[in-house]
Design a protein around this motif. Structure first.
Motif, PDB file in Angstrom:
ATOM      1  N   ASP A   1       0.897  -1.150   0.000  1.00 26.81           N
ATOM      2  CA  ASP A   1       0.000   0.000   0.000  1.00 26.81           C
ATOM      3  C   ASP A   1       0.934   1.197   0.000  1.00 26.81           C
ATOM      4  O   ASP A   1       1.559   1.499   1.013  1.00 26.81           O
ATOM      5  N   ASP A   2       1.085   1.840  -1.144  1.00 27.09           N
ATOM      6  CA  ASP A   2       2.083   2.906  -1.245  1.00 27.09           C
ATOM      7  C   ASP A   2       1.633   4.226  -0.638  1.00 27.09           C
ATOM      8  O   ASP A   2       2.408   5.159  -0.573  1.00 27.09           O
ATOM      9  N   SER A   3       0.406   4.300  -0.145  1.00 26.87           N
ATOM     10  CA  SER A   3      -0.020   5.535   0.508  1.00 26.87           C
ATOM     11  C   SER A   3       0.544   5.621   1.923  1.00 26.87           C
ATOM     12  O   SER A   3       0.629   6.694   2.488  1.00 26.87           O
TER      13      SER A   3
ATOM     14  N   LEU B   1      -6.907  -6.213  -2.408  1.00 29.64           N
ATOM     15  CA  LEU B   1      -7.324  -5.180  -3.358  1.00 29.64           C
ATOM     16  C   LEU B   1      -8.354  -4.233  -2.753  1.00 29.64           C
ATOM     17  O   LEU B   1      -8.345  -3.036  -3.050  1.00 29.64           O
ATOM     18  N   GLU B   2      -9.221  -4.745  -1.885  1.00 24.46           N
ATOM     19  CA  GLU B   2     -10.204  -3.885  -1.212  1.00 24.46           C
ATOM     20  C   GLU B   2      -9.527  -2.817  -0.370  1.00 24.46           C
ATOM     21  O   GLU B   2     -10.043  -1.717  -0.216  1.00 24.46           O
ATOM     22  N   ASP B   3      -8.375  -3.166   0.183  1.00 27.76           N
ATOM     23  CA  ASP B   3      -7.614  -2.199   0.985  1.00 27.76           C
ATOM     24  C   ASP B   3      -6.577  -1.450   0.160  1.00 27.76           C
ATOM     25  O   ASP B   3      -5.664  -0.834   0.701  1.00 27.76           O
ATOM     26  N   GLU B   4      -6.710  -1.535  -1.158  1.00 25.89           N
ATOM     27  CA  GLU B   4      -5.887  -0.814  -2.121  1.00 25.89           C
ATOM     28  C   GLU B   4      -4.409  -1.206  -2.101  1.00 25.89           C
ATOM     29  O   GLU B   4      -3.528  -0.390  -2.349  1.00 25.89           O
ATOM     30  N   TYR B   5      -4.139  -2.465  -1.796  1.00 31.30           N
ATOM     31  CA  TYR B   5      -2.788  -3.004  -1.958  1.00 31.30           C
ATOM     32  C   TYR B   5      -2.633  -3.452  -3.398  1.00 31.30           C
ATOM     33  O   TYR B   5      -3.602  -3.761  -4.074  1.00 31.30           O
ATOM     34  N   TYR B   6      -1.400  -3.494  -3.876  1.00 29.08           N
ATOM     35  CA  TYR B   6      -1.133  -4.073  -5.191  1.00 29.08           C
ATOM     36  C   TYR B   6       0.146  -4.901  -5.112  1.00 29.08           C
ATOM     37  O   TYR B   6       1.022  -4.655  -4.278  1.00 29.08           O
ATOM     38  N   MET B   7       0.223  -5.928  -5.967  1.00 26.42           N
ATOM     39  CA  MET B   7       1.354  -6.841  -5.942  1.00 26.42           C
ATOM     40  C   MET B   7       2.584  -6.191  -6.560  1.00 26.42           C
ATOM     41  O   MET B   7       2.497  -5.517  -7.576  1.00 26.42           O
ATOM     42  N   VAL B   8       3.732  -6.445  -5.949  1.00 24.52           N
ATOM     43  CA  VAL B   8       5.000  -5.910  -6.429  1.00 24.52           C
ATOM     44  C   VAL B   8       5.734  -6.988  -7.220  1.00 24.52           C
ATOM     45  O   VAL B   8       6.056  -8.042  -6.675  1.00 24.52           O
ATOM     46  N   ARG B   9       5.958  -6.770  -8.522  1.00 24.80           N
ATOM     47  CA  ARG B   9       6.779  -7.594  -9.402  1.00 24.80           C
ATOM     48  C   ARG B   9       6.454  -9.081  -9.429  1.00 24.80           C
ATOM     49  O   ARG B   9       7.292  -9.887  -9.787  1.00 24.80           O
TER      50      ARG B   9
END
Length: 72
Positions: free
Chosen positions: A11-13, A56-64
């Motif tokens: 989560d980059d925020s 995804l609901e918590d706005e995480y995204y997979m890194v590489r």
């Protein structure tokens, strides 16, 4: 602790990261681990897609993508 593979989700925020991996003791179970909390399990499910939706609901995204254990 880690199964055959793991993924890093961020989560980059915040920034804040979590690790997704099969349970080494029960490969049918997918764990979400928090490295900041000594890899404590913060979520788990028997379905990878359900874990992915939770992140995804918590706005995480997979890194590489996925990393095989022993690859690095």
């Amino acid at each position: 602790m880690f199964g055959e593979w793991y993924e890093v989700w961020i989560d980059d925020s915040a920034p804040y990261l979590l690790v997704v991996t099969p349970d080494a003791n029960d490969l049918s179970r997918i764990l979400v681990l928090d490295p900041a909390e000594k890899y404590a399990t913060v979520h788990h499910d028997n379905d990878y897609e359900a874990v992915k939706l939770w992140l995804l609901e918590d706005e995480y995204y997979m890194v590489r993508g996925r990393v095989l254990v022993g690859e690095i």
